[in-house]
Design a protein around this motif. Structure first.
Motif, PDB file in Angstrom:
ATOM      1  N   PHE A 192      64.329 -23.771 115.677  1.00 36.44           N
ATOM      2  CA  PHE A 192      64.193 -22.748 114.644  1.00 36.44           C
ATOM      3  C   PHE A 192      65.120 -23.059 113.478  1.00 36.44           C
ATOM      4  O   PHE A 192      66.264 -23.489 113.678  1.00 36.44           O
ATOM      5  N   ARG A 195      64.799 -19.777 106.744  1.00 42.29           N
ATOM      6  CA  ARG A 195      63.616 -19.681 105.881  1.00 42.29           C
ATOM      7  C   ARG A 195      63.872 -20.446 104.585  1.00 42.29           C
ATOM      8  O   ARG A 195      64.803 -20.129 103.852  1.00 42.29           O
ATOM      9  N   HIS A 212      57.773 -18.065 113.319  1.00 42.42           N
ATOM     10  CA  HIS A 212      59.085 -18.403 112.771  1.00 42.42           C
ATOM     11  C   HIS A 212      58.957 -19.732 112.034  1.00 42.42           C
ATOM     12  O   HIS A 212      58.010 -20.491 112.240  1.00 42.42           O
ATOM     13  N   ARG A 325      69.045 -20.359 116.391  1.00 44.07           N
ATOM     14  CA  ARG A 325      68.017 -19.439 115.900  1.00 44.07           C
ATOM     15  C   ARG A 325      67.783 -19.586 114.409  1.00 44.07           C
ATOM     16  O   ARG A 325      66.801 -19.073 113.881  1.00 44.07           O
TER      17      ARG A 325
END
Length: 364
Positions: A192, A195, A212, A325
């Motif tokens: 992950f 953004r 994601h 994450r």
């Protein structure tokens, strides 16, 4: 005043000296008993032991070479490596390329350990700065410098084995199902990321399956359980099939090789160009159920293909930076004059370090 009457100190020699003959048999007088002396010795031994324990605990909070040499569990926990011998051999391989000036706060060994700690525990740079008593910019410089050195010095450990080597050490489970023909088991795993601000990058990294922004690595393992191929990081939108085709993994195949893969790797036609074959579990799409033969073949493939998922799980558990994450987006960028991004180097290093541990695949 008359001198005290003390016959033992009386001048009887006639030449002004005193005769101390009376003291010849006198012993050292003390009020302590033997029990008291033994108790004092016990307290001294206890204090010495406690000082030794305090020194050991102090070493446990340090990250120098001595503290790891004396504690195998500490080595396993902080580096993921099986023992101190493997750690020191890796250090000796990299040590000539690690700089340590007269003003350096950290030794060469401590610089290596700092990077291993971050890979292993996914610690932020500020945490590392506190642990090593350095500034955050210094921790950042060490991180980037040592990652480059580790990648350059350890990359050779990810190697596609020669066919005769594979066949000579083929585990029994593979021999019973496919003879000695299995060359690689492939799969993809995700990391992950943050953004991206760029709209195109957002589209390239978004995964509808994971909901994601991610990057994906294609990984290949030998039947013996060691990573023999790791691709660069790809945007999460790319299919597993496209990564397999464009990554260059298939160029390693020889005629007669068998590739084990999951259902998402519909690459039979492409693998056929190399006179090899791919074995994937059977589909039920468009049919009510599988035939008895297809069920048996699917079970056989699944029982062997699961090893690649075990290896991926091992790498991610050992090096938790791959479980982040929100991996910083700047790690995906390629610096000027370099072919690989930081994320690509991290993926390779984590797989190499995992290969230095015992395989998860039983040979018998």
């Amino acid at each position: 005043m008359q001198p005290a009457d003390n016959p033992q100190s009386e001048d009887i020699s006639g030449n002004g000296t005193l005769d101390y003959q009376g003291y010849a048999d006198a012993g050292c007088q003390t009020e302590l008993t033997m029990d008291d002396i033994e108790k004092m010795e016990d307290v001294l031994r206890q204090n010495t032991t406690e000082l030794g324990d305090l020194r050991t605990k102090a070493l446990d909070t340090q990250f120098n070479q001595e503290s790891f040499e004396k504690n195998e569990e500490k080595t396993k926990f902080y580096t993921g490596l099986p023992n101190f011998l493997v750690l020191i051999q890796m250090f000796e391989l990299c040590e000539p390329y690690i700089t340590c000036g007269p003003m350096s706060v950290l030794s060469k060994f401590e610089q290596l350990v700092l990077v291993l700690l971050r890979l292993r525990l996914n610690l932020p740079l500020k945490d590392l700065a506190f642990r090593f008593k350095i500034s955050v910019p210094t921790a950042s410089r060490v991180w980037h410098k040592i990652i480059d050195i580790l990648h350059a010095r350890l990359e050779f450990q990810i190697e596609w084995p020669e066919r005769h080597v594979l066949q000579a050490t083929m585990p029994m489970g593979f021999r019973q199902s496919f003879g000695r023909r299995v060359a690689v088991i492939i799969d993809c795993f995700e990391v992950f990321i943050e953004r991206p601000s760029n709209l195109l990058a957002q589209a390239q990294t978004w995964s509808n399956y994971k909901h994601h922004h991610i990057v994906k690595f294609l990984i290949g393992i030998a039947p013996q359980g060691y990573v023999t191929y790791i691709s660069c990081a790809w945007g999460g939108r790319v299919s597993d099939k496209q990564i397999t085709i464009e990554s260059g993994l298939l160029k390693n195949l020889l005629p007669g090789d068998v590739v084990l893969a999951d259902r998402g790797f519909n690459i039979g036609d492409i693998v056929g160009f190399y006179c090899a074959s791919v074995q994937i579990p059977a589909f039920t799409k468009g049919r009510k159920q599988l035939s008895a033969y297809e069920v048996a073949e699917t079970r056989k493939i699944a029982n062997l293909r699961i090893h690649v998922e075990r290896v991926i799980g091992l790498v991610r558990r050992k090096y938790q930076i791959l479980q982040s994450r929100a991996m910083p987006i700047e790690n995906m960028a390629t610096k000027s004059g370099e072919a690989l991004a930081l994320m690509d180097k991290i993926g390779v290093i984590c797989c190499v370090l995992s290969n230095l541990s015992e395989s998860v695949v039983p040979l018998e």
